[in-house]
Design a protein around this motif. Sequence first.
Motif, PDB file in Angstrom:
ATOM      1  N   LEU A 148      47.336  -3.484  -8.498  1.00 18.07           N
ATOM      2  CA  LEU A 148      47.577  -2.073  -8.780  1.00 18.07           C
ATOM      3  C   LEU A 148      47.079  -1.203  -7.623  1.00 18.07           C
ATOM      4  O   LEU A 148      47.689  -0.181  -7.296  1.00 18.07           O
ATOM      5  CB  LEU A 148      46.877  -1.672 -10.083  1.00 18.07           C
ATOM      6  N   LEU A 207      48.901   1.681  -5.119  1.00 14.99           N
ATOM      7  CA  LEU A 207      48.415   2.997  -4.681  1.00 14.99           C
ATOM      8  C   LEU A 207      48.560   3.142  -3.168  1.00 14.99           C
ATOM      9  O   LEU A 207      49.073   4.157  -2.678  1.00 14.99           O
ATOM     10  CB  LEU A 207      46.953   3.181  -5.102  1.00 14.99           C
ATOM     11  N   VAL A 247      52.181   3.915  -2.215  1.00 16.24           N
ATOM     12  CA  VAL A 247      52.664   5.295  -2.327  1.00 16.24           C
ATOM     13  C   VAL A 247      51.984   6.194  -1.299  1.00 16.24           C
ATOM     14  O   VAL A 247      52.576   7.161  -0.830  1.00 16.24           O
ATOM     15  CB  VAL A 247      52.497   5.886  -3.745  1.00 16.24           C
ATOM     16  N   PHE A 248      50.756   5.832  -0.911  1.00 12.48           N
ATOM     17  CA  PHE A 248      50.131   6.614   0.160  1.00 12.48           C
ATOM     18  C   PHE A 248      50.914   6.431   1.461  1.00 12.48           C
ATOM     19  O   PHE A 248      51.097   7.379   2.229  1.00 12.48           O
ATOM     20  CB  PHE A 248      48.668   6.209   0.351  1.00 12.48           C
ATOM     21  N   GLY A 279      56.763  -1.076  -6.441  1.00 10.54           N
ATOM     22  CA  GLY A 279      56.440  -0.503  -7.745  1.00 10.54           C
ATOM     23  C   GLY A 279      56.940  -1.400  -8.863  1.00 10.54           C
ATOM     24  O   GLY A 279      56.253  -1.624  -9.873  1.00 10.54           O
ATOM     25  N   ALA A 318      54.923  -3.105 -11.850  1.00 11.00           N
ATOM     26  CA  ALA A 318      55.258  -2.840 -13.251  1.00 11.00           C
ATOM     27  C   ALA A 318      55.451  -4.149 -14.012  1.00 11.00           C
ATOM     28  O   ALA A 318      55.082  -4.258 -15.185  1.00 11.00           O
ATOM     29  CB  ALA A 318      56.513  -1.981 -13.335  1.00 11.00           C
ATOM     30  N   VAL A 355      52.079  -5.583 -14.829  1.00 11.81           N
ATOM     31  CA  VAL A 355      51.416  -4.830 -15.886  1.00 11.81           C
ATOM     32  C   VAL A 355      51.779  -5.410 -17.259  1.00 11.81           C
ATOM     33  O   VAL A 355      50.987  -5.354 -18.195  1.00 11.81           O
ATOM     34  CB  VAL A 355      51.816  -3.342 -15.761  1.00 11.81           C
ATOM     35  N   TYR A 373      48.810  10.824  -7.243  1.00 11.97           N
ATOM     36  CA  TYR A 373      48.775   9.361  -7.141  1.00 11.97           C
ATOM     37  C   TYR A 373      47.427   8.816  -7.576  1.00 11.97           C
ATOM     38  O   TYR A 373      47.324   7.804  -8.281  1.00 11.97           O
ATOM     39  CB  TYR A 373      49.087   8.922  -5.707  1.00 11.97           C
ATOM     40  N   ALA A 374      46.367   9.504  -7.147  1.00 13.95           N
ATOM     41  CA  ALA A 374      45.027   9.046  -7.511  1.00 13.95           C
ATOM     42  C   ALA A 374      44.812   9.145  -9.013  1.00 13.95           C
ATOM     43  O   ALA A 374      44.223   8.255  -9.641  1.00 13.95           O
ATOM     44  CB  ALA A 374      43.974   9.872  -6.768  1.00 13.95           C
ATOM     45  N   TYR A 401      46.490   6.335 -10.667  1.00 18.10           N
ATOM     46  CA  TYR A 401      45.726   5.116 -10.419  1.00 18.10           C
ATOM     47  C   TYR A 401      44.552   5.022 -11.398  1.00 18.10           C
ATOM     48  O   TYR A 401      44.296   3.963 -11.989  1.00 18.10           O
ATOM     49  CB  TYR A 401      45.219   5.122  -8.970  1.00 18.10           C
ATOM     50  N   LEU A 460      45.819   3.993 -14.755  1.00 18.93           N
ATOM     51  CA  LEU A 460      46.132   2.561 -14.801  1.00 18.93           C
ATOM     52  C   LEU A 460      44.856   1.743 -14.980  1.00 18.93           C
ATOM     53  O   LEU A 460      44.802   0.797 -15.780  1.00 18.93           O
ATOM     54  CB  LEU A 460      46.855   2.133 -13.522  1.00 18.93           C
ATOM     55  N   MET A 461      43.822   2.098 -14.243  1.00 23.36           N
ATOM     56  CA  MET A 461      42.565   1.356 -14.323  1.00 23.36           C
ATOM     57  C   MET A 461      41.943   1.495 -15.713  1.00 23.36           C
ATOM     58  O   MET A 461      41.473   0.521 -16.305  1.00 23.36           O
ATOM     59  CB  MET A 461      41.572   1.883 -13.269  1.00 23.36           C
ATOM     60  N   GLN A 516      51.427   2.025 -19.063  1.00 29.91           N
ATOM     61  CA  GLN A 516      51.142   1.773 -17.642  1.00 29.91           C
ATOM     62  C   GLN A 516      52.439   1.647 -16.853  1.00 29.91           C
ATOM     63  O   GLN A 516      52.609   2.267 -15.800  1.00 29.91           O
ATOM     64  CB  GLN A 516      50.331   0.489 -17.486  1.00 29.91           C
ATOM     65  N   ILE A 566      53.932   3.909 -13.706  1.00 34.66           N
ATOM     66  CA  ILE A 566      54.356   3.364 -12.414  1.00 34.66           C
ATOM     67  C   ILE A 566      55.789   3.780 -12.115  1.00 34.66           C
ATOM     68  O   ILE A 566      56.124   4.229 -11.021  1.00 34.66           O
ATOM     69  CB  ILE A 566      54.208   1.823 -12.416  1.00 34.66           C
ATOM     70  N   TYR A 579      55.085   6.319  -9.287  1.00 32.13           N
ATOM     71  CA  TYR A 579      55.023   5.529  -8.059  1.00 32.13           C
ATOM     72  C   TYR A 579      56.405   5.197  -7.506  1.00 32.13           C
ATOM     73  O   TYR A 579      56.572   5.015  -6.318  1.00 32.13           O
ATOM     74  CB  TYR A 579      54.262   4.217  -8.305  1.00 32.13           C
TER      75      TYR A 579
END
Lengths: 797, 95, 242
Positions: free
Chosen positions: A673, A677, A680-681, A781, A785, A788, B7-8, B11, B14-15, B46, B50, B54
């Motif tokens: 996961l 991140l 996407v950054f 992504g 998914a 997940v 985005y953060a 994230y 999700l966590m 989740q 995404i 995302y």
Amino acid sequence: MVDWHPLKRWLFTTNHKDVGILYLFTSLYFFVAAGLLALTFRTQLALPSNTFLQPDEYNQAVTTHGLLMLLWVLTPLGAAFANYFVPIQIGARDMAFPRLNALSYWVYLSSGLLALSSFFASGGTADWGWTTYAPLNTVEFSPQVGGSMMGLALMLLMASSIVSTVNFLVTIFRLRAPGMSLMRLPLFTWGWIFTSLLMLWAFPSFVSALSLLIADRAFGTVFFTSPQGGSLLWDHMFWFFGHPEVYVLLLPGFAIVGDLFSTFSRRPLYAKKIIIPCFAIASILSFTVWAHHMFMTGISQSLLEAFNITTELISIPFAIIVLAYILTLRGGSIRFTTPMLFAVGSLGLFIIGGVTGVFNSSVALDTAFRGTFWVVGHFHYTIVGGGLTGLFAGLYYWFPKITGRMYNERLGKIHFVIYMIGFNLLYFPMHLLYDMPRRIFTYDASTGWGPLNLLITIGGFTFGISQLIMFANLLWSARRGPQASQDPWGGYSLEWGVPSPPPEFNFPEGVPVVSATGVTYRPVAAANGGHAMANGGHAYGGHGGESSEEHWSRWPVVTAAGAGIALWGVLMGLPALILGTVILAVSFVGWGYESLRGREAIEAIGEKWPFDRLENLSLGMWLFIFGEIAFFGTLFGAFVFLRMNSPLSGFAWPQPGSVHNIFFGGFNTIILLTSGLTMVFALMFARQGSYRGLQGSLVATFALGAFFMVNKAFEWKELFASGFTFSTNPASSIYYVLTGVHGAHVVAGLTALTYLMVKALKARSTTEAGASVEIFGIYWGMVDAVWVFLFPLLYLL
Amino acid sequence: MIDEAKYAAVYSILMLGLIVEILIAVDRSALGAFADAGILAIAVLQALFIFMVYMHGRYGPRPVAVFAVISLLTVLPLFIALLYSVVMPHHGSLP
Amino acid sequence: MPLKPFYEERGLPGLVPALAPSAEQWQSLFTLYIIAAVIVAGAVFVMFFYFLAKYRKKPGAQDPKDAPRVGVMADRGNPALAAILTALLISLFFGLTLNTFALNAYLQNPPNDPNALYVDVIGFQWGWRFVYPNARELIGEFRVPEINRTCTPGVRGCWSGTVILNITSADVFHSFGIPDFKIKRDAIPGRVNQAWFVAEQSGIFPEAIRCYELCGTGHALMMADLIIQSPDSFHDWYLSGV
């Protein structure tokens, strides 16, 4: 056409028309091969207690005939016309991704050769019928290596079809000429849209079923050998693909029939605005009828009755389409040339096949029909009568456009008459044999089935010989036939507005602009300004400095050869495997040196609804993800089936935490996961123009992805050491397959990521990399998914 | 900066979901019969985040949502039938 | 009883005098479907061929005014027709489906008959094994009693003629079928499926039981003879071999 060396033209072409011709010849070659197989087993059945074929030869011939005809003949024959004519019919210069188009063809050919070569492997090829029922398809009952080879060939073919599907959908949705709204598309293009959507959703399900089968055969997993999975699991997975598949076979020919009825009766199509929604409804319903192939499996009766009703419902849209076709004739002035004769024949035969289909929808009548020649008769009336006859109509119809010459009308009519006589002699008596089991290699004279079988065999040979007339006619006419005019029939789709055969970029007079009154051609200078720029100043049409170097790439054929050889090597030995892998690797590097968009840079110039806001590449990636959802969805379905069926069939599913370490799995989930991140950054930095940020994020994503795979490998090793192997039980089998295919997706992603990093490092600019980062981001992504869902399913439940 | 925050935030969601999932799985007694359903619901949420945040790139979430819904609708009948065909009683077990 | 050629005894396929209520009922449902099919398909074909004949090109005829031209995607038609056709077909299907479901309920649910004969049927590569309640086994032939109208329900020691089959497979996917009775059920390893029938006339029917799913090289030979006996002679046989 361009004056290239023929070898270069046919091996390296990325021109949609050349690819179409390659598809045409290859599919007709497989047609002859599969037809000859049918004649061998019809010879065997001609007389009671005949000994022309041995039982295993008979079973192999039946199986290969079915698989070849369905997957290597009918769909590719439709694809041949779609390749040649869909881009012209929508007013485009070529497909959206010409190199992928060539790749689809070469992978198709390579899968076909793999399938044929399985015939010569020791022990022969698959002998379990095209439906491949479990557990006859497992190693215990069918150990021959040729069976596994057929499975790999099928997977390769599915890959080719899925790539081709994505390509066609992007092309049709994004590359239409100005004014060519969706409702103005000819019926054939519409038929191909639905064919493609059906393939996009159904074929991945078959890939997942084949994955389980090949895992069973190669790695000893227990999906189809254990009572928890077994026959029913295969039935569901196979027919969930299998029923949409029969509409994949039918729709192209059926759509051609509509266009031909309009053209040859000189009237517009009746109620086109109803026909197209009916195609859509039939396509959707085709995913809800598969259990009518399972009426006798003894599963829940209320479920089967629901499928009985959906199966009846699916005949309604087809009935409306048939009626609309017939009403098209009203007030017309019908010309009975060969294409129209075949179109009429196709519709007539399809009506008969459709009516017998209503019988098959009845869960009660099926007590007699299931597994008998009635069923064989029914589906040949629909698929051969409706589908193939329609495609042959298309072959005669488009022959003058493809070759620029006219076929011999008299021979065409003779072909039609013999074709119809042979067809009905061949398939109608099968309905009377509704006690005779399918796929039996012999029967006793006392059954009384002899005379009808003799009649069927005579019909089969008549039907087969009639095709020789067509081949002779077309081959002779292609060279010696009289010159055909640009529009011999008075057709309404755009291919009849361009020369025969069409020039390399289809429209010599400029961009076609479609309006209610007809088509005009906008000269290139005035055409949409940016378009001429988009392909480096080249003109839209065939003049004005167009480079003949545009339409080729050497990598599609190399990749396909590598894939074929590698898969052959998987079963036949390490040298071939290594050779194939090396060829594949070389071709991947080769693709990397070409621009992402290819030389041709086919850009959107006109109508793009409903995907105005997506670009070609990202729409393509999204469509591919559609297919991935069907693929993983079916695998998850298999998981659910095994899980729920286990307590009912005496297997206690391991408690969560008893086999897998929840916390280690959770840790790995965090890693994956986090890589989502950083991905996407990367996209964000690319958009902001931050080169260092982009580079850093890509490297971080790669590192995290690689770390995830290392952990995964460690986990597998531990599990293996603790005795939890592929073949331990259904829980272990599905664990390894699910994490295995997911891991394969991660590895594929890491490979693509390597390309991106190299490109980002070399380009030193973010704009070039931005588009590819975005497309890769969508893929990554999806990988996240999927995991997940995998984590809770495998570790927590 | 807004993107970064978005985005953060996803994230952290999700966590958080992951932690709750694991907590539920370790101690099922808290939720009883709903433990499995709760875990699956978290997974669905989740995946939804995404998908919607995302994966949409620069096109906005709407086409993405449409794609997701259509695709799920296609596989849904398979799930229902698979479940139904095993869970509903059949005539018997092995002799 | 001498073995007659099968077709002499039964006539051509489809023309069989019913041997069992299940076959009789099946035949009447099939007839219903045939009638519906002939009427519907007949109407469609009549219209189709009428149009083909009536609107064929006459010598010297001009094209209709709205004849297709390149790039013109004209449209016409009356959407109401689609609605009418849909309604007609749904009402037709309604009738057919009700009859289908009735027959299905009959074929699927064995009667609650205390005097029924239960037989385990096990398909294997390549043959059928029949296991009777007293553990008597047959391979390649299947003996059942014909209907016994004098057997009082609940009285021990007589069989009513109802035969209930528990069908499974020892290896691969088979499908157990008796075409004369219009009885069929898949024989799947790991599952038991039920089927049932009542036989109405005694006789020897060679190879009347067949496999209807490709199960390997012996598929064509996976048959069994059906022997329907009078209640008394079946009783004698049943007790004789234990």
